[in-house]
Design a protein around this motif. Structure first.
Motif, short mmCIF file in Angstrom:
data_model
loop_
_atom_site.label_atom_id
_atom_site.label_comp_id
_atom_site.label_asym_id
_atom_site.label_seq_id
_atom_site.Cartn_x
_atom_site.Cartn_y
_atom_site.Cartn_z
N ARG A 1 40.24 35.23 35.54
CA ARG A 1 39.50 35.90 36.71
C ARG A 1 40.08 36.96 37.30
NH1 ARG A 1 38.77 31.60 40.95
NH2 ARG A 1 38.06 33.30 42.17
N TYR A 2 39.34 38.18 37.05
CA TYR A 2 40.03 39.75 37.21
C TYR A 2 40.66 39.71 38.71
CZ TYR A 2 38.52 40.26 32.61
OH TYR A 2 38.20 40.00 31.26
N ASP A 3 39.79 39.07 39.55
CA ASP A 3 40.27 38.98 41.07
C ASP A 3 41.38 38.36 41.44
OD1 ASP A 3 38.60 36.89 40.27
OD2 ASP A 3 38.30 36.45 42.57
N ILE B 1 44.02 38.48 39.17
CA ILE B 1 45.20 39.37 38.76
C ILE B 1 45.29 40.40 39.95
CG2 ILE B 1 45.45 41.08 37.12
CD1 ILE B 1 44.22 39.36 35.14
N THR B 2 44.22 40.83 40.35
CA THR B 2 44.42 42.04 41.55
C THR B 2 45.27 41.24 42.68
OG1 THR B 2 42.32 42.96 40.77
CG2 THR B 2 43.01 43.71 43.05
N SER C 1 45.90 47.14 38.65
CA SER C 1 44.96 46.13 37.93
C SER C 1 44.42 46.47 36.94
CB SER C 1 44.24 45.50 39.04
OG SER C 1 45.01 44.77 40.01
N GLN C 2 43.74 47.80 36.82
CA GLN C 2 42.94 48.50 35.65
C GLN C 2 43.96 48.36 34.59
OE1 GLN C 2 41.56 52.01 37.30
NE2 GLN C 2 39.94 51.37 37.86
N ILE D 1 44.59 44.98 33.12
CA ILE D 1 43.33 44.25 32.51
C ILE D 1 43.12 44.86 31.24
CG2 ILE D 1 40.94 44.09 32.89
CD1 ILE D 1 41.46 43.68 35.99
#
Length: 66
Positions: free
Chosen positions: A14-16, A18-19, A37-38, A41
């Motif tokens: 879940r990328y959110d 990580i942010t 974050s970019q 990811i």
């Protein structure tokens, strides 16, 4: 893509999350969290542990702040 949690449980990435974690890690640093974050990811691999992702985020945040 999946991540291995500290409990050993495997769950979808879940990328959110990580942010959200990067907001904490970048606290006090002059770092753009979206760019952090970019970068993180883009470096992810399937099956990484959350500990490895935290380490990657911290190292990337440090590098970006210097």
């Amino acid at each position: 893509m999946y991540v291995i949690k500290r409990t050993g449980q495997r769950e979808p990435m879940r990328y959110d999350k990580i942010t959200d974690r990067n907001v904490e890690l970048a606290n006090g640093l002059n770092v753009d969290v979206a760019k952090l974050s970019q970068a993180v990811i883009q470096s992810l691999k399937d099956g990484m542990t959350t500990e490895e992702i935290d380490q990657l985020s911290a190292e990337t945040a440090f590098y970006m702040s210097t």
